[in-house]
Design a protein around this motif. Structure first.
Motif, PDB file in Angstrom:
ATOM      1  N   GLY A  42     -10.882 -31.599  -5.530  1.00 30.26           N
ATOM      2  CA  GLY A  42     -10.039 -31.756  -6.706  1.00 30.26           C
ATOM      3  C   GLY A  42      -9.345 -30.465  -7.097  1.00 30.26           C
ATOM      4  O   GLY A  42      -8.150 -30.451  -7.410  1.00 30.26           O
ATOM      5  N   ARG A  43     -10.078 -29.364  -7.062  1.00 36.15           N
ATOM      6  CA  ARG A  43      -9.508 -28.074  -7.474  1.00 36.15           C
ATOM      7  C   ARG A  43      -8.426 -27.613  -6.501  1.00 36.15           C
ATOM      8  O   ARG A  43      -7.344 -27.192  -6.917  1.00 36.15           O
ATOM      9  N   TYR A  44      -8.716 -27.676  -5.204  1.00 38.73           N
ATOM     10  CA  TYR A  44      -7.725 -27.245  -4.216  1.00 38.73           C
ATOM     11  C   TYR A  44      -6.556 -28.221  -4.147  1.00 38.73           C
ATOM     12  O   TYR A  44      -5.419 -27.829  -3.907  1.00 38.73           O
ATOM     13  N   GLY A  45      -6.843 -29.505  -4.344  1.00 37.16           N
ATOM     14  CA  GLY A  45      -5.768 -30.498  -4.385  1.00 37.16           C
ATOM     15  C   GLY A  45      -4.811 -30.225  -5.529  1.00 37.16           C
ATOM     16  O   GLY A  45      -3.592 -30.329  -5.375  1.00 37.16           O
ATOM     17  N   LEU A  46      -5.354 -29.843  -6.670  1.00 40.71           N
ATOM     18  CA  LEU A  46      -4.510 -29.485  -7.808  1.00 40.71           C
ATOM     19  C   LEU A  46      -3.713 -28.217  -7.500  1.00 40.71           C
ATOM     20  O   LEU A  46      -2.545 -28.104  -7.894  1.00 40.71           O
ATOM     21  N   THR A  47      -4.308 -27.286  -6.776  1.00 41.30           N
ATOM     22  CA  THR A  47      -3.597 -26.076  -6.349  1.00 41.30           C
ATOM     23  C   THR A  47      -2.405 -26.438  -5.472  1.00 41.30           C
ATOM     24  O   THR A  47      -1.294 -25.927  -5.675  1.00 41.30           O
TER      25      THR A  47
ATOM     26  N   VAL B  96      -3.995 -36.790  -9.573  1.00 40.89           N
ATOM     27  CA  VAL B  96      -4.481 -35.985  -8.448  1.00 40.89           C
ATOM     28  C   VAL B  96      -6.003 -36.103  -8.315  1.00 40.89           C
ATOM     29  O   VAL B  96      -6.525 -36.356  -7.224  1.00 40.89           O
ATOM     30  N   ILE B  97      -6.706 -35.940  -9.429  1.00 40.41           N
ATOM     31  CA  ILE B  97      -8.169 -35.979  -9.402  1.00 40.41           C
ATOM     32  C   ILE B  97      -8.675 -37.348  -8.959  1.00 40.41           C
ATOM     33  O   ILE B  97      -9.606 -37.441  -8.153  1.00 40.41           O
ATOM     34  N   ARG B  98      -8.068 -38.420  -9.441  1.00 38.28           N
ATOM     35  CA  ARG B  98      -8.517 -39.764  -9.049  1.00 38.28           C
ATOM     36  C   ARG B  98      -8.309 -40.009  -7.549  1.00 38.28           C
ATOM     37  O   ARG B  98      -9.153 -40.629  -6.908  1.00 38.28           O
ATOM     38  N   VAL B  99      -7.178 -39.541  -7.012  1.00 39.77           N
ATOM     39  CA  VAL B  99      -6.929 -39.725  -5.579  1.00 39.77           C
ATOM     40  C   VAL B  99      -7.978 -38.991  -4.752  1.00 39.77           C
ATOM     41  O   VAL B  99      -8.488 -39.518  -3.760  1.00 39.77           O
ATOM     42  N   LEU B 100      -8.322 -37.777  -5.154  1.00 34.66           N
ATOM     43  CA  LEU B 100      -9.216 -36.947  -4.348  1.00 34.66           C
ATOM     44  C   LEU B 100     -10.698 -37.105  -4.687  1.00 34.66           C
ATOM     45  O   LEU B 100     -11.549 -36.946  -3.813  1.00 34.66           O
TER      46      LEU B 100
END
Length: 139
Positions: free
Chosen positions: A7-12, A79-83
Motif C-alpha cells: 500500500g505504501r509503495y503503491g501510493l508512492t 489505491v489502498i483497496r486495490v493493493l
C-alpha cells in the motif's frame, strides 16, 4: 489495520505519476531510483493498479505508466483497496459482541472516510504548515 509496503509503495508510485500527469509516461525505473526502492517490487505492484483501472501502460522506447484519470479523481482509498483489499481494522462477524462490532465498524468507517477524501492531488499538493502536534518536553 496496518498498511503494508504494498500500500505504501503503491501510493508512492501513484503520487509520482500524479506529479508527472500530462507530461507523458513515467518509468518504474525512475520512480525506483528517486525513492530508492526495488524496481522489481514496483513491477509487482503496478499490475494490480493497471488491472484496477488506475494506471495505463504505454509501450515503446519512451514508454512507462500514466494515470488513467485525473489526480483529483483518484483517492488514496482507491489505491489502498486495490493493493491491500477491503479496509477493516479487524475481521468481525455478526456473532461478535454488538458493542465491539459497533466499535470496529466505526473505526473502519473513519479510516475509509479519511482515505476516500484524500485524492492524489491533495497528497502531491500537501504543504506542512506546522500543524503537527509535536511537543518538546524538558525534564
Amino acid at each position: 489495520m496496518k498498511i503494508s509496503t504494498k500500500g505504501r509503495y503503491g501510493l508512492t508510485i501513484m503520487m509520482e505519476l500524479a506529479r508527472k500527469y500530462g507530461e507523458g509516461p513515467t518509468s518504474l525505473k525512475s520512480i525506483a531510483e528517486k525513492h530508492q526502492l526495488s524496481e522489481h517490487y514496483l513491477e509487482q505492484l503496478i499490475a494490480p493498479l493497471r488491472n484496477g483501472g488506475l494506471v495505463k501502460s504505454i509501450r515503446g522506447a519512451y514508454g512507462g505508466y500514466i494515470l488513467s484519470k485525473l489526480p483529483k479523481d483518484i483517492t488514496s482509498g482507491d489505491v489502498i483497496r486495490v493493493l491491500e483489499g477491503p479496509i477493516s481494522p479487524v475481521d468481525f462477524t455478526e456473532e461478535d459482541d454488538p458493542a465491539k462490532r459497533d466499535l470496529w465498524v466505526r473505526i473502519r468507517d473513519v479510516i475509509a472516510e479519511v482515505l476516500d477524501s484524500s485524492t492524489l492531488l491533495d497528497l502531491i499538493s500537501f504543504k506542512d504548515e506546522g500543524k503537527n502536534d509535536n511537543y518538546m518536553f524538558y525534564i
